[in-house]
Design a protein around this motif. Structure first.
Motif, PDB file in Angstrom:
ATOM      1  N   THR A  32      -9.305   6.863   2.952  1.00 45.01           N
ATOM      2  CA  THR A  32      -8.908   7.575   1.734  1.00 45.01           C
ATOM      3  C   THR A  32      -9.557   8.949   1.690  1.00 45.01           C
ATOM      4  OG1 THR A  32     -10.696   6.504   0.502  1.00 45.01           O
ATOM      5  CG2 THR A  32      -8.537   5.466   0.423  1.00 45.01           C
TER       6      THR A  32
ATOM      7  N   LEU B  93       0.819  -1.209   0.000  1.00 44.63           N
ATOM      8  CA  LEU B  93       0.000   0.000   0.000  1.00 44.63           C
ATOM      9  C   LEU B  93       0.855   1.262   0.000  1.00 44.63           C
ATOM     10  CD1 LEU B  93      -2.997  -0.478   2.443  1.00 44.63           C
ATOM     11  CD2 LEU B  93      -3.065  -0.181  -0.017  1.00 44.63           C
TER      12      LEU B  93
ATOM     13  N   GLN C 186      -7.609  -6.955  -3.899  1.00 46.00           N
ATOM     14  CA  GLN C 186      -8.703  -6.052  -4.259  1.00 46.00           C
ATOM     15  C   GLN C 186      -9.705  -5.952  -3.121  1.00 46.00           C
ATOM     16  OE1 GLN C 186     -10.788  -6.366  -8.208  1.00 46.00           O
ATOM     17  NE2 GLN C 186     -12.570  -6.872  -6.932  1.00 46.00           N
TER      18      GLN C 186
ATOM     19  N   ALA D 232      -1.050   0.288  -8.422  1.00 44.60           N
ATOM     20  CA  ALA D 232      -2.148   0.345  -7.466  1.00 44.60           C
ATOM     21  C   ALA D 232      -3.126   1.437  -7.863  1.00 44.60           C
ATOM     22  CB  ALA D 232      -1.627   0.597  -6.050  1.00 44.60           C
ATOM     23  N   TYR D 233      -4.395   1.199  -7.523  1.00 48.63           N
ATOM     24  CA  TYR D 233      -5.463   2.134  -7.865  1.00 48.63           C
ATOM     25  C   TYR D 233      -6.412   2.272  -6.676  1.00 48.63           C
ATOM     26  CZ  TYR D 233      -3.743   0.592 -12.399  1.00 48.63           C
ATOM     27  OH  TYR D 233      -2.923   0.267 -13.456  1.00 48.63           O
ATOM     28  N   LYS D 234      -6.881   3.489  -6.447  1.00 43.62           N
ATOM     29  CA  LYS D 234      -7.865   3.750  -5.398  1.00 43.62           C
ATOM     30  C   LYS D 234      -8.959   4.642  -5.968  1.00 43.62           C
ATOM     31  CE  LYS D 234      -4.286   3.783  -1.776  1.00 43.62           C
ATOM     32  NZ  LYS D 234      -3.086   4.098  -2.571  1.00 43.62           N
TER      33      LYS D 234
ATOM     34  N   ASN E   2     -10.221  -0.366  -4.013  1.00 42.00           N
ATOM     35  CA  ASN E   2      -8.758  -0.347  -4.092  1.00 42.00           C
ATOM     36  C   ASN E   2      -8.284  -1.653  -4.703  1.00 42.00           C
ATOM     37  OD1 ASN E   2      -7.669  -2.257  -1.778  1.00 42.00           O
ATOM     38  ND2 ASN E   2      -9.349  -1.080  -0.860  1.00 42.00           N
ATOM     39  N   LYS E   3      -7.237  -1.565  -5.504  1.00 43.06           N
ATOM     40  CA  LYS E   3      -6.690  -2.748  -6.173  1.00 43.06           C
ATOM     41  C   LYS E   3      -5.200  -2.557  -6.371  1.00 43.06           C
ATOM     42  CE  LYS E   3      -7.597  -5.879 -10.074  1.00 43.06           C
ATOM     43  NZ  LYS E   3      -8.245  -6.953  -9.295  1.00 43.06           N
ATOM     44  N   SER E   4      -4.440  -3.607  -6.172  1.00 42.91           N
ATOM     45  CA  SER E   4      -2.999  -3.541  -6.395  1.00 42.91           C
ATOM     46  C   SER E   4      -2.518  -4.809  -7.075  1.00 42.91           C
ATOM     47  CB  SER E   4      -2.240  -3.332  -5.080  1.00 42.91           C
ATOM     48  OG  SER E   4      -2.339  -4.469  -4.249  1.00 42.91           O
TER      49      SER E   4
ATOM     50  N   ASN F  24     -16.203   2.577  -2.298  1.00 44.03           N
ATOM     51  CA  ASN F  24     -14.750   2.595  -2.129  1.00 44.03           C
ATOM     52  C   ASN F  24     -14.159   1.391  -2.839  1.00 44.03           C
ATOM     53  OD1 ASN F  24     -15.847   3.576   0.887  1.00 44.03           O
ATOM     54  ND2 ASN F  24     -14.293   4.877  -0.024  1.00 44.03           N
TER      55      ASN F  24
END
Length: 613
Positions: free
Chosen positions: A156, A124, A273, A223-225, A242-244, A240
Motif C-alpha cells: 500500500t 481487493l 481483515q 473496503a478500508y485500508k 485492511n478490512k473488507s 498496516n
C-alpha cells in the motif's frame, strides 16, 4: 508430456509498469525498479535471479482498472479464473500450479484463508495500492508454507509530506457504481494513508445464460485500508490495516449433468481483515537491519448454498523476525524466524495448527554478478520437519544484456479443510505435504527505448493432492505428481508519446497418477498472451489491450474454447485536479467462459470522474 532441456541460458524482463513512460521520455531518465519480495530486502530488479513482475498501482488506476484480480490478467504466467459474476470465487495459479500454492501478502500480512490457503483477490480493489510484485517459482525458503509456486506481494501507499487526497466516482453497465477515496499526509516523521471503496453491481447470471439461466447475481463490497507510522533515524514503526465486507450471490451446480444452474437463494457474506504492527531498527551505522512484525488475519464467512446456512471462521497469528548484516561491499547475510498459529472453526468443529521456521540467506555481489544462497527449516505441528533451499544467479553482460537462473524447492502442507473438514466427506487426515522443485534460466535485454526477455522453466510437484472417486464416495489422496514446463517471452518499447508492452507464455502441464497414467492438468491453457499499448496526449491518454487464452480442459472432461478479449479506454485532464475517463471491457462482445458452464461479462462500459486535491 513434452519435455525440453534448460541448459540454454534464457531470462525474464517482464513489462514493468512502475513508472509513467511519458514522464520518463520527457526527461530522458531511466529508472531501475526496486523489488523487495525476491530477497525480503530492497534490491534493484537487475540484481535478482528469480522471475519478478512489477505492476504499478498508479498506472493501473489511470487505465480505470479497479480490481487486483483484473490487474493480474496482464501477467500471462498467472491464470486467473472465476465462477461467473464479479465477487464470485476467483483463483490465481502461477505457471499452472495449484491456487493454494501461491502466497498472497498485503504489506507482509499473510491474507489467505487458514482453512483453504487461498485468498479471493476479487475482494481487493486497487485504491491505496502502490505496487504489486509477482514472484514466480518455489519461495518456501524465504516464506515457508503456502509459497510452493510463488508469491504475490501487494504494497500500500505511504503518506508523504503535504496533505493530498483523491475521490473517484465510477458508473457503468450491469448497474455498476463505485466510489473510492484516499487521503494521506506526513510531517516530522509521522505519516498516514487512508483509502476506502464502496462498490455495487447488479451483475450477470453466474451460471452461463446460454444454458437458459437468467437470474442475475449481484455483488456489494466495502473496503478500508490504513497505513500509519513514525520514521526516526534510530527506528521506524508502522501499522498496516485492511478490512473488507462483501455480499455476493452465486449459482448452484447440477452434479448429474455437470453444469452450473440458476439459484435464487444462494449467497455468501464475507468479512476479511488483516492487521500488522512492525518495528524496524538499524544498528552499527546501518550495517545491521532488524525488523519484527506482529500480524493477525481473520476470515469470517456465512454461506447459504441451499442446504442451510453454514459458518466458517479462520484466524492466523504470525510473529515474523528478519535481520540483515552487511559484512562488506560484496557480502550480506540474512537471518529470519517465523511463528504461525492458525485456527479453523465452524458450527461443528475446531482445529489448530502451529508452524515455526528459520531461514538463512547469503547474498553475494561481485561486479556484475549477483548470487543468493538460502536454506530454511520449518517445523509443522502435524507433519514435522520440512527443509527447503534456493539458489539464484544474475550476471550482467555489459549495459544492455543480463542472464539469470534460479533453482528452488518448496512444500505445501495439506490445508485444515483437506485434513479435517467432514462437510463433504472427502477429507483425509493421512494426507502428506505436497513438495515442489523448479528450475528456470533466462536472458533479458534493455537499452534505449526497448526491452525483451526469454525465460525457460520446469516445475515438478510430488505428493499432489487430488479427489479420487465419484462423490459421495470420493476422498482426497496423494496421487503422485504434476509436471509443468514452459516458455515466457516479453517485448516492449517506450517512446515520448507511445509505449507498448507484450508478454506471451507457453505452458505444457500434465499430471501422472500412481498407476503411471498421464493426463492434462485442468484449467491450464497451453498459450496465454497480453499486449497493452498507450498513446499519451497533451492532456490525457488513449490505450488499448488484447488478452488471449488458449482452450482448457475442465472437470468432467469438458473443453472450454479459447478466446480473445479487447479492452480500450481514454482519459482527459479537464484541469490539473480533475480527470474524466472511460473504459470498455470486452469490446468485441466475446461470448466466452473461464470455467465450464459459468458466465462472463459481455461488452461493458464505464465512465469515471477523478478529483485530486
Amino acid at each position: 508430456m513434452r519435455k525440453f532441456s534448460i541448459l540454454v541460458a534464457a531470462g525474464l524482463a517482464q513489462p514493468l509498469l512502475t513508472f509513467s513512460p511519458g514522464a520518463l521520455a520527457e526527461t530522458g531518465a531511466t529508472l531501475t525498479p526496486v523489488v523487495v519480495s525476491a530477497s525480503r530486502i530492497e534490491q534493484p530488479i537487475t540484481s535478482v535471479g528469480s522471475s519478478v513482475v512489477v505492476l504499478s498501482g498508479e498506472e493501473l488506476r489511470e487505465r480505470g482498472v479497479k480490481y487486483i484480480s483484473d490487474a493480474l490478467l496482464e501477467v500471462p504466467s498467472l491464470l486467473v479464473t472465476s465462477t461467473g459474476n464479479r465477487g464470485s470465487q476467483t483463483q490465481i495459479r502461477v505457471r499452472g500450479n495449484e491456487a493454494n500454492h501461491v502466497l498472497i501478502l498485503i504489506d507482509g500480512i499473510r491474507m489467505s484463508d487458514a482453512s483453504t490457503s487461498e485468498f479471493d483477490l476479487t475482494q481487493l480493489t486497487l485504491e491505496g495500492i502502490d505496487k504489486i510484485e509477482v514472484l514466480m517459482g518455489p519461495q518456501s525458503t524465504l516464506y515457508g508454507n503456502d509459497a510452493a509456486a510463488g508469491v504475490i506481494s501487494i504494497t500500500t501507499l505511504k503518506g508523504q509530506e503535504g496533505f493530498r487526497g483523491n475521490v473517484n466516482v465510477t458508473v457503468g453497465g450491469l448497474g455498476s457504481r463505485s466510489t473510492t477515496t484516499q487521503i494521506s499526509d506526513g510531517k516530522d516523521g509521522w505519516h498516514y494513508m487512508i483509502a476506502t471503496s464502496n462498490l455495487t453491481t447488479d451483475g450477470i447470471s453466474a451460471a452461463n445464460e446460454k444454458n437458459g439461466n437468467s437470474e442475475k447475481d449481484g455483488f456489494e463490497q466495502e473496503a478500508y485500508k490504513l497505513t500509519t507510522g513514525y520514521d526516526h533515524k534510530a527506528f521506524q514503526t508502522w501499522i498496516n490495516f485492511n478490512k473488507s465486507y462483501s455480499l455476493y450471490e452465486f449459482d448452484g451446480w447440477d452434479g448429474l449433468n455437470g453444469i452450473a444452474t440458476d439459484s435464487t437463494t444462494n449467497k455468501q457474506d464475507q468479512q476479511t481483515q488483516g492487521i500488522a504492527w512492525t518495528i524496524a531498527a538499524p544498528a552499527m551505522n546501518g550495517r545491521l537491519q532488524s525488523q519484527i512484525q506482529f500480524a493477525n488475519t481473520q476470515n469470517d464467512t456465512e454461506s447459504d448454498a441451499g442446504f442451510g446456512i453454514s459458518y466458517r471462521f479462520t484466524d492466523r497469528n504470525v510473529i515474523d523476525y528478519q535481520s540483515s548484516f552487511v559484512i562488506n561491499d560484496n557480502h550480506t547475510v540474512q537471518f529470519g524466524a517465523e511463528s504461525i498459529k492458525e485456527t479453523f472453526k465452524s458450527a461443528t468443529f475446531k482445529y489448530d495448527l502451529d508452524i515455526t521456521g528459520t531461514y538463512l540467506q547469503w547474498l553475494i555481489n561481485v561486479g556484475g554478478l549477483d548470487v543468493s544462497l538460502s536454506a530454511r527449516s520449518d517445523d509443522h505441528s502435524a507433519f514435522g520437519r520440512q527443509n527447503t533451499h534456493r539458489a539464484t544467479l544474475s550476471y550482467k553482460l555489459g549495459n544492455a544484456w543480463r542472464i539469470k537462473s534460479t533453482y528452488g524447492t518448496g512444500f505445501k502442507a495439506p490445508t485444515l479443510t483437506e485434513l479435517y473438514d467432514t462437510t463433504w466427506g472427502t477429507n483425509n487426515p493421512l494426507l502428506k505435504p505436497e513438495e515442489s522443485k523448479s528450475t528456470e534460466v533466462g536472458i533479458e535485454f534493455q537499452a534505449n527505448h526497448y526491452n525483451s526477455s526469454l525465460t525457460l522453466f520446469e516445475h515438478e510437484t510430488t505428493n499432489l493432492i487430488r479427489s479420487v472417486g465419484a462423490w459421495p464416495n470420493s476422498q482426497l489422496e496423494n496421487v503422485n505428481r504434476a509436471d509443468n514446463s514452459g516458455v515466457e517471452l516479453t517485448a516492449g518499447a517506450m517512446w515520448e508519446k507511445f509505449n507498448v508492452n507484450s508478454a506471451f507464455t507457453w505452458l505444457d502441464a500434465s499430471e501422472t497418477d500412481t498407476s503411471g497414467v498421464e493426463s492434462k492438468r485442468l484449467r491450464v491453457p497451453d498459450l496465454a498472451a497480453n499486449i497493452t499499448a498507450s498513446y499519451f496526449l497533451t492532456s490525457g491518454r488513449i490505450w488499448g489491450q488484447a488478452l488471449y487464452r488458449d482452450e482448457i480442459l475442465d472437470i468432467g472432461n469438458n473443453t472450454v474454447p479459447d478466446y480473445w478479449l479487447f479492452n480500450v479506454g481514454a482519459s482527459y485532464d479537464v484541469t490539473d485536479n480533475l480527470t474524466l475517463s472511460g473504459r470498455v471491457e470486452n469490446l468485441a462482445d466475446e461470448a466466452y467462459e473461464e470455467i465450464f458452464s459459468y458466465g462472463t461479462r459481455g461488452r461493458t462500459g464505464y465512465v469515471a470522474v477523478d478529483w485530486n486535491f
